[in-house]
Scaffold this active site. Structure first.
Site, PDB file in Angstrom:
ATOM      1  N   CYS A 150      -1.436  13.337   4.595  1.00 59.79           N
ATOM      2  CA  CYS A 150      -2.716  12.779   4.129  1.00 59.79           C
ATOM      3  C   CYS A 150      -3.364  11.945   5.231  1.00 59.79           C
ATOM      4  CB  CYS A 150      -2.475  11.925   2.875  1.00 59.79           C
ATOM      5  SG  CYS A 150      -3.936  11.056   2.257  1.00 59.79           S
ATOM      6  N   PRO A 179      -6.486  10.922   5.460  1.00 60.77           N
ATOM      7  CA  PRO A 179      -7.298   9.821   4.928  1.00 60.77           C
ATOM      8  C   PRO A 179      -6.474   8.576   4.608  1.00 60.77           C
ATOM      9  CG  PRO A 179      -7.979  11.878   3.936  1.00 60.77           C
ATOM     10  CD  PRO A 179      -6.737  12.180   4.710  1.00 60.77           C
ATOM     11  N   CYS A 180      -5.207   8.755   4.255  1.00 62.32           N
ATOM     12  CA  CYS A 180      -4.345   7.601   3.978  1.00 62.32           C
ATOM     13  C   CYS A 180      -4.134   6.763   5.239  1.00 62.32           C
ATOM     14  CB  CYS A 180      -2.998   8.068   3.432  1.00 62.32           C
ATOM     15  SG  CYS A 180      -3.082   8.999   1.879  1.00 62.32           S
ATOM     16  N   TRP A 181      -3.987   7.441   6.371  1.00 62.12           N
ATOM     17  CA  TRP A 181      -3.806   6.736   7.640  1.00 62.12           C
ATOM     18  C   TRP A 181      -5.128   6.146   8.122  1.00 62.12           C
ATOM     19  CZ3 TRP A 181       1.101   5.922   9.035  1.00 62.12           C
ATOM     20  CH2 TRP A 181       2.066   6.730   8.427  1.00 62.12           C
ATOM     21  N   TYR A 187       0.846  -1.189   0.000  1.00 66.53           N
ATOM     22  CA  TYR A 187       0.000   0.000   0.000  1.00 66.53           C
ATOM     23  C   TYR A 187       0.885   1.244   0.000  1.00 66.53           C
ATOM     24  CZ  TYR A 187      -2.955   3.646   2.156  1.00 66.53           C
ATOM     25  OH  TYR A 187      -3.595   4.814   2.456  1.00 66.53           O
TER      26      TYR A 187
END
Length: 227
Positions: free
Chosen positions: A108, A110-112, A101
């Site tokens: 970011c 949202p990535c976490w 991934y």
């Protein structure tokens, strides 16, 4: 006798006439400028949409790009420092299906959140045929380690500060930050080191930085290479 008839018509002062003319010209120029801006915006949008990579859309309705290397190609080897305090190599997962991934990193959230959602759905991920998830960002390992601890994440997050691995996988071609960071890319690498599936969600024009787990796994199931 009425004095109305004796009143002389009042003439507009020259400076008043000039000012009125200037206001009219300004309104005309403003309209032309607004029209020009709108036309330029339309041209730019057309250029973006007409040159964007083709998207794959699965039955889940999620669209994504497929970069290179893709399915059927050998996954490039790597060894990187991880949030676990160890060096992690792709070869460590030989014999397993590992989901790589690539994500934008510390800028970011949202990535976490994506990692958090995947960990909470560990049973579904396992049922989809994924033995291990490994995340890769371009941030320094000490900052990554702090972030994973703050969010109580157990997934290994690897640091690729010089983008060497990211460029080998073409993962920095699908994000909002140009090529300086990764986008939101997933690659399923099979037990023999061959890429079985790839989806790059972070590309233009949507720049998706979070994919619902059910949709992600549906895309994987629909597109995974079986041989």
């Amino acid at each position: 006798m009425s004095t109305t008839a004796n009143k002389k018509p009042q003439l507009r002062r020259p400076d008043t006439v000039i000012a009125a003319g200037q206001r009219t010209r300004r309104r005309g120029l403003s309209w032309l400028l607004s029209t020009a801006v709108a036309v330029v915006a339309l041209v730019v949008l057309y250029a973006v949409f007409s040159t964007s990579p083709a998207k794959n859309t699965s039955s889940s309705g999620t669209s994504y790009d497929v970069g290179s290397p893709g399915s059927g190609k050998t996954a490039p080897a790597f060894t990187l420092a991880a949030s676990t305090g160890k060096q992690v190599s792709l070869s460590d997962f030989r014999g397993k299906d590992v989901l790589l991934y690539f994500q934008e990193g510390l800028t970011c959230q949202p990535c976490w959140d994506q990692l958090t959602a995947l960990e909470k759905s560990a049973a579904k991920v396992k049922a989809a045929g994924v033995d291990q998830i490994v995340s890769i960002t371009t941030d320094p390992v000490d900052l990554i380690t702090r972030k994973t601890k703050d969010m109580s994440l157990t997934t290994p997050v690897l640091s690729d500060p010089d983008l060497k691995v990211s460029e080998q996988y073409g993962a920095n071609q699908f994000g909002m930050m140009g090529t300086s960071r990764d986008g939101h890319s997933f690659l399923l690498v099979g037990p023999d080191g061959t890429i079985r599936w790839r989806a790059d969600y972070g590309g233009a024009p949507d720049y998706t930085m979070y994919v619902a787990v059910d949709k992600l796994l549906a895309d994987l199931k629909a597109g995974v290479r079986t041989s």
